[in-house]
Motif scaffolding. Structure first.
Motif, PDB file in Angstrom:
ATOM      1  N   VAL A  25       0.673  -1.406   0.245  1.00  0.00           N
ATOM      2  CA  VAL A  25      -0.140  -0.237  -0.156  1.00  0.00           C
ATOM      3  C   VAL A  25       0.874   1.138  -0.042  1.00  0.00           C
ATOM      4  O   VAL A  25       2.142   1.222   0.856  1.00  0.00           O
ATOM      5  CB  VAL A  25      -0.864  -0.154   0.635  1.00  0.00           C
ATOM      6  CG1 VAL A  25      -1.685  -0.981   1.139  1.00  0.00           C
ATOM      7  CG2 VAL A  25      -0.126  -0.011   2.427  1.00  0.00           C
ATOM      8  N   GLU A  63      -8.858   9.532   1.941  1.00  0.00           N
ATOM      9  CA  GLU A  63     -10.523   9.002   1.635  1.00  0.00           C
ATOM     10  C   GLU A  63     -11.041   8.881   2.719  1.00  0.00           C
ATOM     11  O   GLU A  63     -10.453   8.379   3.446  1.00  0.00           O
ATOM     12  CB  GLU A  63      -9.871   7.614   0.648  1.00  0.00           C
ATOM     13  CG  GLU A  63      -9.184   8.729  -1.020  1.00  0.00           C
ATOM     14  CD  GLU A  63      -9.235   7.270  -1.811  1.00  0.00           C
ATOM     15  OE1 GLU A  63     -10.302   6.922  -2.671  1.00  0.00           O
ATOM     16  OE2 GLU A  63      -8.514   6.684  -1.492  1.00  0.00           O
ATOM     17  N   GLU A  65     -13.136   5.523   4.697  1.00  0.00           N
ATOM     18  CA  GLU A  65     -12.678   4.246   5.597  1.00  0.00           C
ATOM     19  C   GLU A  65     -11.337   3.990   5.248  1.00  0.00           C
ATOM     20  O   GLU A  65     -10.531   3.477   4.247  1.00  0.00           O
ATOM     21  CB  GLU A  65     -13.327   3.114   4.146  1.00  0.00           C
ATOM     22  CG  GLU A  65     -15.119   3.719   4.728  1.00  0.00           C
ATOM     23  CD  GLU A  65     -15.488   2.129   3.782  1.00  0.00           C
ATOM     24  OE1 GLU A  65     -15.337   1.718   3.053  1.00  0.00           O
ATOM     25  OE2 GLU A  65     -16.350   2.705   4.397  1.00  0.00           O
ATOM     26  N   SER A  66     -10.546   5.031   5.414  1.00  0.00           N
ATOM     27  CA  SER A  66      -8.906   4.817   5.346  1.00  0.00           C
ATOM     28  C   SER A  66      -8.315   4.450   6.882  1.00  0.00           C
ATOM     29  O   SER A  66      -9.043   5.201   8.205  1.00  0.00           O
ATOM     30  CB  SER A  66      -8.445   6.426   4.771  1.00  0.00           C
ATOM     31  OG  SER A  66      -8.741   6.580   3.610  1.00  0.00           O
ATOM     32  N   ARG A  95      -3.099   4.551   1.519  1.00  0.00           N
ATOM     33  CA  ARG A  95      -3.927   4.879  -0.030  1.00  0.00           C
ATOM     34  C   ARG A  95      -4.926   3.557   0.687  1.00  0.00           C
ATOM     35  O   ARG A  95      -3.952   2.509   0.364  1.00  0.00           O
ATOM     36  CB  ARG A  95      -3.133   5.429  -1.466  1.00  0.00           C
ATOM     37  CG  ARG A  95      -2.844   6.860  -0.644  1.00  0.00           C
ATOM     38  CD  ARG A  95      -3.736   8.112  -1.181  1.00  0.00           C
ATOM     39  NE  ARG A  95      -3.055   9.001  -0.810  1.00  0.00           N
ATOM     40  CZ  ARG A  95      -3.788  10.496  -0.676  1.00  0.00           C
ATOM     41  NH1 ARG A  95      -5.257  10.057  -0.969  1.00  0.00           N
ATOM     42  NH2 ARG A  95      -3.345  11.847  -1.295  1.00  0.00           N
ATOM     43  N   HIS A  96      -6.103   3.686  -0.438  1.00  0.00           N
ATOM     44  CA  HIS A  96      -6.940   2.511  -0.662  1.00  0.00           C
ATOM     45  C   HIS A  96      -5.678   1.498  -2.063  1.00  0.00           C
ATOM     46  O   HIS A  96      -5.429   2.222  -2.579  1.00  0.00           O
ATOM     47  CB  HIS A  96      -7.777   2.773  -1.484  1.00  0.00           C
ATOM     48  CG  HIS A  96      -9.066   3.558   0.117  1.00  0.00           C
ATOM     49  ND1 HIS A  96     -10.734   3.654  -0.834  1.00  0.00           N
ATOM     50  CD2 HIS A  96      -8.852   3.336   0.845  1.00  0.00           C
ATOM     51  CE1 HIS A  96     -11.020   3.726   0.767  1.00  0.00           C
ATOM     52  NE2 HIS A  96      -9.733   4.176   1.704  1.00  0.00           N
ATOM     53  N   SER A  97      -5.888   0.452  -1.504  1.00  0.00           N
ATOM     54  CA  SER A  97      -5.246  -0.744  -2.664  1.00  0.00           C
ATOM     55  C   SER A  97      -5.669  -1.008  -3.127  1.00  0.00           C
ATOM     56  O   SER A  97      -7.068  -1.778  -2.105  1.00  0.00           O
ATOM     57  CB  SER A  97      -4.169  -1.187  -1.954  1.00  0.00           C
ATOM     58  OG  SER A  97      -3.716  -2.433  -2.632  1.00  0.00           O
ATOM     59  N   GLU A  98      -6.292  -1.559  -4.250  1.00  0.00           N
ATOM     60  CA  GLU A  98      -6.594  -2.786  -5.164  1.00  0.00           C
ATOM     61  C   GLU A  98      -6.503  -4.345  -4.648  1.00  0.00           C
ATOM     62  O   GLU A  98      -7.224  -5.237  -4.653  1.00  0.00           O
ATOM     63  CB  GLU A  98      -6.698  -3.045  -6.744  1.00  0.00           C
ATOM     64  CG  GLU A  98      -6.789  -1.775  -7.098  1.00  0.00           C
ATOM     65  CD  GLU A  98      -6.907  -1.503  -8.778  1.00  0.00           C
ATOM     66  OE1 GLU A  98      -6.631  -2.688  -9.014  1.00  0.00           O
ATOM     67  OE2 GLU A  98      -7.502  -0.955  -9.591  1.00  0.00           O
ATOM     68  N   SER A 102      -8.696  -1.765   3.197  1.00  0.00           N
ATOM     69  CA  SER A 102      -8.686  -0.715   4.222  1.00  0.00           C
ATOM     70  C   SER A 102      -8.565  -1.818   6.497  1.00  0.00           C
ATOM     71  O   SER A 102      -8.196  -0.739   7.468  1.00  0.00           O
ATOM     72  CB  SER A 102      -8.631   0.013   4.226  1.00  0.00           C
ATOM     73  OG  SER A 102      -9.114   1.423   3.475  1.00  0.00           O
TER      74      SER A 102
END
Length: 383
Positions: A25, A63, A65-66, A95-98, A102
């Motif tokens: 991430v 963002e 939900e972090s 940061r969000h990750s695919e 989170s």
């Protein structure tokens, strides 16, 4: 079903990759805001050097939900926010990750809190290096199948969130119950001690007591046998006791001036406390409840160092029901005390139960969190 068999079933033969967190991430540092840019209320909380928002801002840079970690001040504290927020420069955020949920990352980071805290540099302002966070070795289940990996993570999150929700719900219920009992106690206390329709005689406190005077400031010992009572409770030990039996104590000076409590047994009393020695032909507990209901703090004088004198207390007028008839008066005082004692005991019981129950639920969550996130590690990898 054991924890291990559950994990085996959940993984279903899949492997687990252990990777440096920075490879999984993106970890970024927040951006500084000056105090003049902050507001007391607003859409987006601003996190700086603690889990308590420093203020609010009209924009967010993180963002919803972090996950984030405080890196200065309360360095090492780990947070998660459902809403968007502004991360200031004493915050690292993810940061969000695919590849990673989170909330899964958040629960896992909590298992690393002790390790993270151990790497905080202790100085005038505690600080956490970004490298410490980046080098944490993070478990990615089933890396060869991203869809299955996210499903495994989601199941772990579902279970752990359920435990967290249970703790939150229990806390909410117990807090509501506590507040209801406090209101109930305050209602009956005011009602029972108002004597609106009863025959009462208002007597000066001095006439109900053997003496009303300040304690003394005698020599104390850490290894002493007897407690020394101060403004709100036991503050030290002493080798010799001065007082024996029950007496009402009133904080004389300082922020707690006017606080009323009871000492019992063999003890000494500090000079920042007034002793109210009630005569045997009056109910000490009844006088205690009367003084508590009177809110003696209102009689404290002085700004920086509020003060109540024994002389002022002596002049306070106390309502004694049926004062001309001793037996009837004591019976009524006892009845009132019995009712208030029951409400007080119930409130105290809930008050003591609340932190204990929360602690038990937290330990339950931590047990299952550690169990669910204890993936098998490659041979030779540090635990």
């Amino acid at each position: 079903m054991s924890g291990q068999s559950f994990m085996e079933q959940l993984l279903d033969g899949s492997t687990v990759d252990w990777l440096p967190l920075k490879n999984v991430v993106a970890i970024e540092r927040g951006k500084r805001l000056v105090k003049s840019q902050l507001e007391e209320t607003g859409d987006f909380a601003v996190f700086q050097n603690s889990m308590t928002p420093l203020g609010y801002y009209h924009e967010s840079n993180v963002e919803p939900e972090s996950v984030f970690i405080i890196c200065a001040g309360a360095a090492g504290e780990i947070g998660y926010n459902d809403s968007g927020f502004w991360a200031a420069d004493d915050v690292y955020f993810f940061r969000h990750s695919e590849k990673v949920l989170s909330k899964y990352l958040y629960h896992w980071l909590l298992t690393q809190k002790k390790k993270i805290s151990g790497q905080v540099r202790r100085a005038s302002i505690p600080r956490l290096s970004k490298a410490v966070v980046e080098q944490l070795v993070f478990p990615v289940p089933c890396p060869e199948n991203p869809t299955k990996s996210l499903a495994i993570q989601a199941e772990i999150v579902r279970i752990l969130d359920a435990f967290s929700a249970l703790t939150a719900e229990l806390t909410k219920e117990l807090t509501a119950e506590l507040n209801a009992r406090k209101k109930q106690y305050n209602y009956y206390c005011a009602k029972l001690l108002s004597f609106e329709n009863d025959v009462v005689e208002w007597k000066p406190l001095d006439s109900l007591c053997n003496f009303v005077s300040s304690g003394t400031n005698k020599k104390r010992s850490a290894e002493g046998k007897y407690p020394v009572f101060g403004s709100t409770g036991v503050i030290a030990k002493t080798d010799e006791y001065v007082h024996e039996g029950k007496q009402i104590l009133v904080a004389r000076v300082g922020a707690n001036a006017g606080y009323v409590h009871i000492a019992d047994g063999k003890y000494d009393v500090s000079d920042n406390t007034i002793i109210v020695n009630v005569r045997e032909n009056y109910s000490l507990k009844f006088i205690f409840y009367i003084l508590t209901e009177m809110n003696l703090r209102q009689y404290a004088k002085g700004g920086g160092q509020p003060l109540i004198t024994s002389g002022e207390l002596k002049k306070l007028r106390i309502p004694i029901p049926h004062a001309a008839n001793y037996k009837r008066s004591i019976a009524e005082q006892t009845r009132i005390v019995d009712v208030l004692d029951k409400f007080n005991a119930l409130t105290t019981s809930i008050n003591e139960c609340l932190p204990r129950e929360i602690e038990l639920r937290q330990k339950q969550y931590e047990y299952y969190r550690d169990l669910l996130l204890s993936f098998p590690k490659p041979e030779g990898m540090a635990a």
